[in-house]
Design a protein around this motif. Structure first.
Motif, PDB file in Angstrom:
ATOM      1  N   GLU A 162     -12.987  -3.984  10.825  1.00 30.63           N
ATOM      2  CA  GLU A 162     -12.393  -5.222  11.344  1.00 30.63           C
ATOM      3  C   GLU A 162     -11.771  -6.030  10.190  1.00 30.63           C
ATOM      4  OE1 GLU A 162     -14.272  -8.680  14.329  1.00 30.63           O
ATOM      5  OE2 GLU A 162     -15.573  -7.528  13.006  1.00 30.63           O
ATOM      6  N   VAL A 163     -12.496  -6.126   9.088  1.00 34.55           N
ATOM      7  CA  VAL A 163     -12.005  -6.908   7.950  1.00 34.55           C
ATOM      8  C   VAL A 163     -10.786  -6.244   7.314  1.00 34.55           C
ATOM      9  CG1 VAL A 163     -12.605  -7.647   5.610  1.00 34.55           C
ATOM     10  CG2 VAL A 163     -14.197  -8.047   7.484  1.00 34.55           C
ATOM     11  N   ILE A 164     -10.798  -4.934   7.216  1.00 32.95           N
ATOM     12  CA  ILE A 164      -9.631  -4.248   6.654  1.00 32.95           C
ATOM     13  C   ILE A 164      -8.439  -4.391   7.593  1.00 32.95           C
ATOM     14  CG2 ILE A 164      -8.687  -1.963   6.081  1.00 32.95           C
ATOM     15  CD1 ILE A 164     -11.453  -1.297   4.873  1.00 32.95           C
ATOM     16  N   ALA A 165      -8.707  -4.286   8.885  1.00 30.78           N
ATOM     17  CA  ALA A 165      -7.615  -4.436   9.854  1.00 30.78           C
ATOM     18  C   ALA A 165      -6.958  -5.809   9.736  1.00 30.78           C
ATOM     19  CB  ALA A 165      -8.133  -4.223  11.273  1.00 30.78           C
ATOM     20  N   ALA A 166      -7.772  -6.839   9.479  1.00 31.36           N
ATOM     21  CA  ALA A 166      -7.256  -8.211   9.405  1.00 31.36           C
ATOM     22  C   ALA A 166      -6.595  -8.524   8.065  1.00 31.36           C
ATOM     23  CB  ALA A 166      -8.397  -9.204   9.638  1.00 31.36           C
ATOM     24  N   ALA A 167      -6.818  -7.690   7.075  1.00 25.88           N
ATOM     25  CA  ALA A 167      -6.291  -7.989   5.737  1.00 25.88           C
ATOM     26  C   ALA A 167      -4.787  -7.765   5.677  1.00 25.88           C
ATOM     27  CB  ALA A 167      -6.985  -7.114   4.691  1.00 25.88           C
ATOM     28  N   GLU A 168      -4.124  -8.599   4.883  1.00 25.78           N
ATOM     29  CA  GLU A 168      -2.684  -8.415   4.650  1.00 25.78           C
ATOM     30  C   GLU A 168      -2.477  -7.540   3.416  1.00 25.78           C
ATOM     31  OE1 GLU A 168      -2.633 -12.607   4.442  1.00 25.78           O
ATOM     32  OE2 GLU A 168      -1.173 -12.795   6.064  1.00 25.78           O
ATOM     33  N   CYS A 169      -3.434  -7.655   2.487  1.00 19.69           N
ATOM     34  CA  CYS A 169      -3.337  -6.905   1.235  1.00 19.69           C
ATOM     35  C   CYS A 169      -4.659  -6.209   0.968  1.00 19.69           C
ATOM     36  CB  CYS A 169      -2.999  -7.880   0.099  1.00 19.69           C
ATOM     37  SG  CYS A 169      -3.034  -7.119  -1.522  1.00 19.69           S
ATOM     38  N   VAL A 170      -4.599  -4.942   0.651  1.00 16.88           N
ATOM     39  CA  VAL A 170      -5.818  -4.171   0.353  1.00 16.88           C
ATOM     40  C   VAL A 170      -5.703  -3.621  -1.065  1.00 16.88           C
ATOM     41  CG1 VAL A 170      -7.285  -2.237   1.029  1.00 16.88           C
ATOM     42  CG2 VAL A 170      -6.057  -3.545   2.782  1.00 16.88           C
ATOM     43  N   ILE A 171      -6.716  -3.862  -1.858  1.00 19.85           N
ATOM     44  CA  ILE A 171      -6.701  -3.470  -3.268  1.00 19.85           C
ATOM     45  C   ILE A 171      -7.894  -2.556  -3.539  1.00 19.85           C
ATOM     46  CG2 ILE A 171      -6.919  -4.329  -5.643  1.00 19.85           C
ATOM     47  CD1 ILE A 171      -5.879  -6.978  -4.749  1.00 19.85           C
ATOM     48  N   GLY A 172      -7.673  -1.526  -4.345  1.00 25.64           N
ATOM     49  CA  GLY A 172      -8.806  -0.680  -4.699  1.00 25.64           C
ATOM     50  C   GLY A 172      -8.436   0.444  -5.625  1.00 25.64           C
ATOM     51  N   ASN A 173      -9.450   1.149  -6.030  1.00 17.62           N
ATOM     52  CA  ASN A 173      -9.297   2.374  -6.783  1.00 17.62           C
ATOM     53  C   ASN A 173      -8.656   3.404  -5.839  1.00 17.62           C
ATOM     54  OD1 ASN A 173     -10.526   5.158  -7.190  1.00 17.62           O
ATOM     55  ND2 ASN A 173     -11.155   4.179  -9.099  1.00 17.62           N
ATOM     56  N   GLY A 174      -7.792   4.254  -6.381  1.00 17.57           N
ATOM     57  CA  GLY A 174      -7.066   5.224  -5.554  1.00 17.57           C
ATOM     58  C   GLY A 174      -7.940   6.069  -4.641  1.00 17.57           C
ATOM     59  N   THR A 175      -9.056   6.537  -5.175  1.00 14.43           N
ATOM     60  CA  THR A 175      -9.978   7.380  -4.381  1.00 14.43           C
ATOM     61  C   THR A 175     -10.411   6.670  -3.106  1.00 14.43           C
ATOM     62  OG1 THR A 175     -10.883   8.307  -6.419  1.00 14.43           O
ATOM     63  CG2 THR A 175     -12.214   8.576  -4.426  1.00 14.43           C
ATOM     64  N   LEU A 216      -4.501   1.629   6.692  1.00 13.78           N
ATOM     65  CA  LEU A 216      -3.712   0.769   5.822  1.00 13.78           C
ATOM     66  C   LEU A 216      -2.270   0.540   6.249  1.00 13.78           C
ATOM     67  CD1 LEU A 216      -5.042   2.077   2.372  1.00 13.78           C
ATOM     68  CD2 LEU A 216      -5.878   0.157   3.743  1.00 13.78           C
ATOM     69  N   GLY A 217      -1.930   1.036   7.424  1.00  6.08           N
ATOM     70  CA  GLY A 217      -0.548   0.885   7.869  1.00  6.08           C
ATOM     71  C   GLY A 217      -0.103  -0.562   7.921  1.00  6.08           C
ATOM     72  N   GLY A 218       1.080  -0.839   7.418  1.00 11.75           N
ATOM     73  CA  GLY A 218       1.646  -2.176   7.522  1.00 11.75           C
ATOM     74  C   GLY A 218       1.118  -3.181   6.522  1.00 11.75           C
ATOM     75  N   LYS A 219       0.245  -2.707   5.613  1.00  6.39           N
ATOM     76  CA  LYS A 219      -0.344  -3.664   4.672  1.00  6.39           C
ATOM     77  C   LYS A 219       0.228  -3.453   3.262  1.00  6.39           C
ATOM     78  CE  LYS A 219      -4.600  -3.348   7.273  1.00  6.39           C
ATOM     79  NZ  LYS A 219      -4.304  -4.579   8.072  1.00  6.39           N
ATOM     80  N   GLU A 220       0.133  -4.499   2.461  1.00  8.46           N
ATOM     81  CA  GLU A 220       0.437  -4.342   1.054  1.00  8.46           C
ATOM     82  C   GLU A 220      -0.764  -3.641   0.436  1.00  8.46           C
ATOM     83  OE1 GLU A 220       0.913  -7.992  -1.130  1.00  8.46           O
ATOM     84  OE2 GLU A 220       1.533  -6.938  -2.969  1.00  8.46           O
ATOM     85  N   VAL A 221      -0.509  -2.524  -0.243  1.00  5.01           N
ATOM     86  CA  VAL A 221      -1.611  -1.764  -0.830  1.00  5.01           C
ATOM     87  C   VAL A 221      -1.427  -1.719  -2.337  1.00  5.01           C
ATOM     88  CG1 VAL A 221      -2.741   0.499  -0.937  1.00  5.01           C
ATOM     89  CG2 VAL A 221      -1.849  -0.357   1.249  1.00  5.01           C
ATOM     90  N   ILE A 222      -2.445  -2.158  -3.053  1.00  3.39           N
ATOM     91  CA  ILE A 222      -2.352  -2.174  -4.513  1.00  3.39           C
ATOM     92  C   ILE A 222      -3.375  -1.207  -5.087  1.00  3.39           C
ATOM     93  CG2 ILE A 222      -2.597  -3.594  -6.596  1.00  3.39           C
ATOM     94  CD1 ILE A 222      -1.727  -5.994  -4.892  1.00  3.39           C
ATOM     95  N   ARG A 223      -2.872  -0.164  -5.721  1.00  5.72           N
ATOM     96  CA  ARG A 223      -3.742   0.859  -6.297  1.00  5.72           C
ATOM     97  C   ARG A 223      -4.088   0.479  -7.739  1.00  5.72           C
ATOM     98  NH1 ARG A 223      -3.212   5.525  -2.902  1.00  5.72           N
ATOM     99  NH2 ARG A 223      -4.296   6.850  -4.384  1.00  5.72           N
ATOM    100  N   SER A 224      -5.342   0.648  -8.072  1.00  3.19           N
ATOM    101  CA  SER A 224      -5.822   0.272  -9.396  1.00  3.19           C
ATOM    102  C   SER A 224      -6.699   1.403  -9.919  1.00  3.19           C
ATOM    103  CB  SER A 224      -6.602  -1.040  -9.246  1.00  3.19           C
ATOM    104  OG  SER A 224      -7.449  -1.275 -10.328  1.00  3.19           O
ATOM    105  N   SER A 225      -6.629   1.647 -11.203  1.00  8.79           N
ATOM    106  CA  SER A 225      -7.369   2.796 -11.756  1.00  8.79           C
ATOM    107  C   SER A 225      -8.810   2.495 -12.127  1.00  8.79           C
ATOM    108  CB  SER A 225      -6.690   3.293 -13.032  1.00  8.79           C
ATOM    109  OG  SER A 225      -5.316   3.182 -12.952  1.00  8.79           O
ATOM    110  N   MET A 226      -9.568   3.553 -12.314  1.00  8.55           N
ATOM    111  CA  MET A 226     -10.907   3.465 -12.930  1.00  8.55           C
ATOM    112  C   MET A 226     -10.726   2.818 -14.296  1.00  8.55           C
ATOM    113  SD  MET A 226     -13.785   5.404 -11.845  1.00  8.55           S
ATOM    114  CE  MET A 226     -14.315   6.200 -13.356  1.00  8.55           C
TER     115      MET A 226
END
Lengths: 266, 266
Positions: free
Chosen positions: A36-49, A58-68
């Protein structure tokens, strides 16, 4: 901690920050709240894995990939973006166990910003691995990471020694990695000073992921199979009383009795 | 452990046994798999409190309510019924942490029956409570139950002592109960011999349930608030390095840093 019913600590602000545990692998191991929280998010950030693990969401969201190794930057970016929008930081398993919760909250704390924040718990590797081995934990247990990136090895050894003296099951996260190959061998050796060689040991690799593997062995024989453990594994060393449940010759799982046998016959 | 793709270890048998973690409270804290397994079950067995927690999911099923103290009977009944049908034993939080997994698997082991069994992990009280306090665990931690129903108090004290010497956060399950009122006071006192009086302590009652309450205090002051802890609470005693995140005078949460501050400035 603000509850997830809070609506904007900043007057008129729509920013909110969620730190979401996405569980150990398959989407069906996520909680309804995490989805539910991910669905409501506009931007999702995380490690690629971890972003890959929840890719279908993640459709329709800004996705920011960040490394280990870039966790501090990731946390800063998340707090910055959460000033004005709904941001979810995804963290494998549970975010409060070797995850992103502590660093994100530290950055938030240092910023002094009053952004509503929610930590969404998930199924952590200890319980995911345990469930694939039967019931190796059952009661009291300790959790220790063998990674010395953030904690000196001498301190890890000190804690291992005390944990094995507790005689309860011990869950080892980050058991092996390039450059740290002998930490697991040392941990097993320390365990062997306090527990019998028949003490069950379980390794679970890629719990709830394709290629999942569970190995059941004993403290006395674990050294022979140490090559089967990698960074994607969770190791559970049983405590006094833990045993292997067998059907014929085949190991079915590890059971650590809770003590009902002291009170009941069955 | 058979994977949840196994179809009937008994030729033609339709029996299967699931031990399902239903999480700490609201249905949204359950995993998709937990909901799926309960939906597929023909018979659901559990303690009344946990059956009530998932009441909306039980329509059309045989529901068997079992009391506290009747866990062995509950496990026996479940194994018996699972010979011929799909049975789900519901367990609060995670079934492998002070839950039903160990006793059900012990009864299954003693029966010698080859019934496919699945343990479905859930969000356990330690991570549920931690998420409502911020990030009090973060890294290594220990989990100890203060209930002496199945473990002698002397053994519990011995483990507490070793856990506090580890200097990591310690999660206490079953902190207080009728007849065991002073165990928490003893535990806090033991902690006080190894940790500074400013060490944060959190109590979370009814996490993710109506009436949820989170209290943040310190080891030095926890004794004053001990009356606010009951059997529905989880207590988290911080480790060395844990601190209270404040905004002005108000405690926002408990943070146990992972150690990024040794490597990065932020």
């Amino acid at each position: 901690m603000p509850s997830h019913d809070d609506q904007g600590a900043q007057p008129g602000g729509r920013g909110r920050l969620s730190i979401v545990g996405i569980g150990p692998g398959g989407l069906d191991q996520m909680t309804g709240r995490a989805r539910e929280v991910i669905a409501a998010a506009e931007c999702v950030i995380g490690n690629g894995t971890y972003l890959d693990q929840v890719a279908p969401l993640l459709g329709g969201k800004e996705v920011i990939r960040s490394s280990m190794g870039k966790e501090v930057d990731r946390a800063r970016r998340a707090v910055e973006l959460a000033c004005s929008g709904r941001v979810a930081v995804v963290s494998g398993g549970d975010p409060g166990i070797y995850g992103m919760a502590s660093i994100v909250l530290e950055v938030l704390e240092h910023s002094g910003l009053a952004i509503p924040v929610e930590v969404v718990p998930g199924v952590t590797a200890a319980t995911a691995a345990a469930s694939r081995l039967g019931s190796p934990l059952s009661g009291d247990f300790a959790v220790i990471s063998l990674s010395d990136l953030l904690t000196p090895w001498e301190e890890i050894e000190r804690r291992l020694e005390l944990a094995f003296r507790m005689q309860v099951p011990v869950v080892l996260y980050n058991p092996r990695s390039r450059g740290r190959k002998d930490h697991l061998a040392v941990a097993l050796s320390l365990a062997g000073r306090h527990l019998p060689s028949e003490t069950p040991v379980g390794f679970v690799k890629d719990a709830f992921r394709p290629g999942e593997q569970a190995v059941i062995t004993t403290l006395g024989k674990a050294g022979e199979r140490i090559g089967e453990v990698d960074m994607h594994a969770t190791v559970i060393i049983g405590g006094r009383g833990s045993r292997i449940w067998r059907r014929g010759e085949e190991a079915q799982g590890i059971i650590t009795p809770r003590g009902y046998e002291r009170k009941y016959l069955y």
